[in-house]
Motif scaffolding. Structure first.
Motif, PDB file in Angstrom:
ATOM      1  N   MET A 126      -1.963   7.911 -18.546  1.00  0.00           N
ATOM      2  CA  MET A 126      -2.513   6.982 -17.123  1.00  0.00           C
ATOM      3  C   MET A 126      -2.946   7.897 -15.983  1.00  0.00           C
ATOM      4  O   MET A 126      -3.151   8.977 -15.380  1.00  0.00           O
ATOM      5  N   PRO A 127      -4.408   7.487 -15.569  1.00  0.00           N
ATOM      6  CA  PRO A 127      -4.579   7.913 -14.790  1.00  0.00           C
ATOM      7  C   PRO A 127      -4.327   8.695 -13.113  1.00  0.00           C
ATOM      8  O   PRO A 127      -3.660   7.464 -12.431  1.00  0.00           O
ATOM      9  N   GLN A 152      -1.976   7.603  -6.406  1.00  0.00           N
ATOM     10  CA  GLN A 152      -1.243   6.636  -7.123  1.00  0.00           C
ATOM     11  C   GLN A 152      -1.902   6.290  -8.332  1.00  0.00           C
ATOM     12  O   GLN A 152      -2.670   6.312  -8.680  1.00  0.00           O
ATOM     13  N   ILE A 153      -0.328   5.743  -9.829  1.00  0.00           N
ATOM     14  CA  ILE A 153      -0.363   6.270 -10.597  1.00  0.00           C
ATOM     15  C   ILE A 153      -1.315   4.812 -11.050  1.00  0.00           C
ATOM     16  O   ILE A 153      -0.502   4.414 -10.460  1.00  0.00           O
ATOM     17  N   GLU A 154      -2.627   4.524 -11.570  1.00  0.00           N
ATOM     18  CA  GLU A 154      -3.305   3.007 -12.081  1.00  0.00           C
ATOM     19  C   GLU A 154      -3.211   2.748 -13.880  1.00  0.00           C
ATOM     20  O   GLU A 154      -3.746   4.425 -14.413  1.00  0.00           O
ATOM     21  N   ARG A 159      -7.862  -4.483 -10.785  1.00  0.00           N
ATOM     22  CA  ARG A 159      -8.006  -5.464  -9.708  1.00  0.00           C
ATOM     23  C   ARG A 159      -6.516  -5.392  -8.864  1.00  0.00           C
ATOM     24  O   ARG A 159      -6.390  -6.029  -7.855  1.00  0.00           O
ATOM     25  N   THR A 160      -6.066  -4.271  -8.278  1.00  0.00           N
ATOM     26  CA  THR A 160      -5.493  -3.408  -7.633  1.00  0.00           C
ATOM     27  C   THR A 160      -5.997  -3.615  -6.158  1.00  0.00           C
ATOM     28  O   THR A 160      -6.720  -2.919  -6.089  1.00  0.00           O
ATOM     29  N   THR A 161      -5.640  -4.052  -5.242  1.00  0.00           N
ATOM     30  CA  THR A 161      -5.928  -3.633  -3.527  1.00  0.00           C
ATOM     31  C   THR A 161      -4.770  -2.666  -3.763  1.00  0.00           C
ATOM     32  O   THR A 161      -3.838  -2.982  -2.709  1.00  0.00           O
ATOM     33  N   VAL A 162      -5.650  -1.527  -2.898  1.00  0.00           N
ATOM     34  CA  VAL A 162      -4.931  -0.774  -2.245  1.00  0.00           C
ATOM     35  C   VAL A 162      -4.588  -0.746  -1.106  1.00  0.00           C
ATOM     36  O   VAL A 162      -4.860  -0.486  -0.283  1.00  0.00           O
ATOM     37  N   SER A 163      -3.525  -0.595  -1.017  1.00  0.00           N
ATOM     38  CA  SER A 163      -3.077  -0.375   1.169  1.00  0.00           C
ATOM     39  C   SER A 163      -2.311   1.125   0.930  1.00  0.00           C
ATOM     40  O   SER A 163      -1.743   1.798   0.130  1.00  0.00           O
TER      41      SER A 163
END
Ligand SMILES: [Zn+2]
Length: 54
Positions: free
Chosen positions: A1-2, A17-19, A26-30
């Motif tokens: 995973m990147p 962050q691994i996503e 669709r993830t909002t990073v905070s």
């Protein structure tokens, strides 16, 4: 995973962050420190090489 690298523009915190690609869409990073939403993605140096030999 990147692994995506981010920097928080509110407190300057750098984090990774691994996503999966679908999560990334669709993830909002905070920010993990200040929970800020002004997050800027940092590109790996690998992707900043612009020299081309054609
Ligand atoms: Zn922050």
């Amino acid at each position: 995973m990147p692994v995506y690298e981010y920097v928080c523009r509110e407190c300057g915190k750098e984090f990774e962050q691994i996503e999966t690609l679908s999560e990334h869409d669709r993830t909002t990073v905070s920010c993990p420190d200040c929970k800020g939403k002004k997050i800027e993605r940092r590109w790996s140096p690998v992707f900043t090489v612009t020299s081309k030999k054609s």
